[in-house]
Design an enzyme around this catalytic site. Structure first.
Site: not given
Length: 201
Positions: A55-56, A91, A105, A115, A144, A150
């Site tokens: 990956e970058e 959400h 994560d 990741d 949350h 949102c």
């Protein structure tokens, strides 16, 4: 293999991130949308470990934007634009999948994330094995806090749904008389076989 699973998780999350971007970017004032960078699986048959991911490389300060557990309070998550937009992304996915899936994560440099994890409410949701416990979903729901992003996306507050659930459980307890009527019926059923036996003699 773990590596293949890791690719599948990140690329599934990436598809959701693309849909999120398509919905959020046209909104006035939303601005840049977090992106989950692609992860590629490479096969090296000659190596001891035949599969690897590429990956970058992200250069800059690596920040974790989403809650790993209740004890982890991350101010960059709460205060930064990228952090807020990551929480809104979680959400958004939660609402889109009716609470069945959560991208966890969320971490990376600025708006570029890598990741990531996925938690699913039920094993095999959409044929997908998440790599995080479903308790992440419960925790997300409890912790949350909606922000302006949102609101821009018109996401429903998770606190309201909590109250609705409580009301639903209290109405269930009110309808307990039904269970007592069921109990009353049981002796009748028990009597029937006895009558039947006595009539046979």
């Amino acid at each position: 293999s773990v590596v293949i699973q890791e690719c599948h998780v990140q690329n599934t999350a990436r598809e959701y991130a693309k849909l999120y971007a398509a919905e959020a970017e046209p909104l006035e004032g939303f601005g840049e949308v977090p992106e989950i960078i692609p992860i590629f699986l490479i096969h090296r048959p000659a190596n001891i470990i035949p599969y690897a991911t590429v990956e970058e490389e992200l250069v800059g300060e690596f920040v974790k934007y989403s809650v790993k557990d209740g004890k982890e309070v991350n101010f960059l998550r709460r205060d930064s634009e990228a952090g807020k937009k990551c929480c809104t992304f979680q959400h958004w996915v939660y609402e889109k999948t009716n609470g069945n899936l959560l991208v966890t994560d969320l971490q990376g440099v600025g708006m570029k994330l890598t990741d990531v994890g996925i938690a699913t409410l039920a094993k095999g949701y959409k044929g997908f094995k998440g790599n995080c416990s479903f308790s992440f979903i419960e925790q997300f729901r409890a912790l949350h806090q909606c922000n302006e992003y949102c609101e821009m996306l018109g996401l429903k507050s998770l606190r309201i749904t909590h109250q609705k659930q409580r009301k639903a459980t209290s109405t269930k307890s009110k309808s307990l008389p039904n269970s007592s009527t069921v109990k009353k019926m049981v002796p009748k059923k028990a009597r029937e076989p006895r009558d039947f036996v006595s009539s046979e003699h």
